[in-house]
Write an enzyme that holds these catalytic residues in place. Sequence first.
Site, mmCIF file in Angstrom:
data_model
loop_
_atom_site.group_PDB
_atom_site.id
_atom_site.type_symbol
_atom_site.label_atom_id
_atom_site.label_comp_id
_atom_site.label_asym_id
_atom_site.label_seq_id
_atom_site.Cartn_x
_atom_site.Cartn_y
_atom_site.Cartn_z
ATOM 1 N N ASP A 298 0.749 -1.194 0.091
ATOM 2 C CA ASP A 298 -0.060 0.139 -0.096
ATOM 3 C C ASP A 298 0.934 1.204 -0.020
ATOM 4 O OD1 ASP A 298 -2.347 1.523 -0.030
ATOM 5 O OD2 ASP A 298 -2.471 1.312 2.134
ATOM 6 N N HIS B 234 2.381 3.454 -9.059
ATOM 7 C CA HIS B 234 2.283 2.160 -9.541
ATOM 8 C C HIS B 234 3.529 1.242 -10.068
ATOM 9 C CE1 HIS B 234 -1.473 2.342 -7.511
ATOM 10 N NE2 HIS B 234 -2.390 3.171 -8.486
ATOM 11 N N LEU C 101 10.364 -20.772 -4.367
ATOM 12 C CA LEU C 101 9.224 -19.871 -3.638
ATOM 13 C C LEU C 101 8.076 -20.217 -4.294
ATOM 14 C CD1 LEU C 101 8.674 -17.369 -1.910
ATOM 15 C CD2 LEU C 101 9.076 -15.983 -3.910
HETATM 16 C C1 IPE Z 1 -5.365 -2.559 -0.136
HETATM 17 O O1 IPE Z 1 -5.190 -1.439 -0.312
HETATM 18 C C2 IPE Z 1 -5.375 -3.303 -1.247
HETATM 19 C C3 IPE Z 1 -4.145 -3.573 -2.141
HETATM 20 C C4 IPE Z 1 -2.909 -3.085 -1.734
HETATM 21 C C5 IPE Z 1 -4.215 -4.225 -3.536
HETATM 22 P P1 IPE Z 1 -6.039 -0.167 -0.648
HETATM 23 O O2 IPE Z 1 -5.455 1.098 -0.676
HETATM 24 O O3 IPE Z 1 -7.162 -0.580 -1.483
HETATM 25 O O4 IPE Z 1 -6.935 -0.264 0.878
HETATM 26 P P2 IPE Z 1 -7.778 0.828 1.800
HETATM 27 O O5 IPE Z 1 -8.886 1.638 0.590
HETATM 28 O O6 IPE Z 1 -6.912 1.903 2.034
HETATM 29 O O7 IPE Z 1 -8.445 0.109 2.782
HETATM 30 C C1 IPE Z 2 -1.434 0.335 -3.380
HETATM 31 O O1 IPE Z 2 -1.303 1.599 -3.519
HETATM 32 C C2 IPE Z 2 -1.767 -0.437 -4.719
HETATM 33 C C3 IPE Z 2 -2.960 -0.778 -4.874
HETATM 34 C C4 IPE Z 2 -3.940 -0.651 -3.744
HETATM 35 C C5 IPE Z 2 -3.643 -1.313 -6.051
HETATM 36 P P1 IPE Z 2 -2.433 2.613 -3.326
HETATM 37 O O2 IPE Z 2 -2.983 3.126 -4.966
HETATM 38 O O3 IPE Z 2 -3.569 2.294 -2.579
HETATM 39 O O4 IPE Z 2 -1.725 4.049 -2.980
HETATM 40 P P2 IPE Z 2 -2.414 4.966 -1.915
HETATM 41 O O5 IPE Z 2 -2.852 4.008 -0.593
HETATM 42 O O6 IPE Z 2 -3.592 5.753 -2.364
HETATM 43 O O7 IPE Z 2 -1.400 5.859 -1.508
HETATM 44 MG MG MG Z 3 -4.116 2.510 -0.430
#
Ligand code: IPE
Ligand code: IPE
Ligand code: MG
Length: 246
Positions: free
Chosen positions: A20, A37, A131
């Site tokens: 995240d 990303h 793995l």
């Molecule tokens: C969780 O992250 C999903 C992934 C890392 C793929 P999100 O960014 O979607 O989660 P919330 O919305 O902060 O709970």
């Molecule tokens: C994690 O990063 C990737 C996915 C959830 C797909 P985010 O896109 O959630 O990044 P933040 O949380 O908005 O910083």
């Molecule tokens: Mg996120």
Amino acid sequence: MSEPEVPNLDAPRHVAIIMDGNGRWAAARGLPRAEGHRRGVEALRRTVRAAGELGVRYLTIFSFSAENWSRPAAEISELMGLLRRFIRHDLAELHGNNVRVRVIGERESLDPEIRKLITEAEELTKANNGLTLVIAFNYGSRQEIARAAQRMAAEAVAGRLQASDVSAEKLASFLDAPDVPDPDLIIRTSGEQRLSNFLLWQAAYSELVFLPIYWPEFDRAALENAILEFHRRERRFGGLVARTGS
Ligand code: IPE
Ligand code: IPE
Ligand code: MG
């Protein structure tokens, strides 16, 4: 004189990661979320390598949640494109490194091209015994548990399962990857401290480590730190005898 503490880097058998913070990493640098990303995929490559080197047997990564469909269409297509490219470009190398690829999550509603790539990745690497990389894609834990219940119901209707056969073990055997052991350690980056519908069933006795760094910053040192923290915990599994680490 007390002995200096020897860092224990014995790898937990199964590490799961909620990757995240890509968007916030980018925003902090005035970059588009998409760049976050892309840098996140590089962090993933480093992590797969480091996990293998440290002796982790199973690495599960949360790459797209069932709830992420609520994001803007452009971001969704960026994320789909990244998965497609990750499988296309990295599959040969993963296979060469003896990595077995598995995918959990709902597949039926995915783009047919992505479904085909997923099947190819699993087929190509199914005999590998290094793995195991479990990619949670279009994954939500409640949905996975509901799918398991649906599969059990179908077995019951077919007369192959009695209501009295249903137990925790039985339900677990109908989950998306029933042969994969529960995660010992779940790491979430970005500072958020929640599971966001990730592995709710499997996390019953996992140690949770929340790191205050964004996913694109994650590297081998961060993984090692999380493993050190894991070994500081005392896992009891409801009993009295302390079992440290895995
Ligand atoms: C969780 O992250 C999903 C992934 C890392 C793929 P999100 O960014 O979607 O989660 P919330 O919305 O902060 O709970
Ligand atoms: C994690 O990063 C990737 C996915 C959830 C797909 P985010 O896109 O959630 O990044 P933040 O949380 O908005 O910083
Ligand atoms: Mg996120």
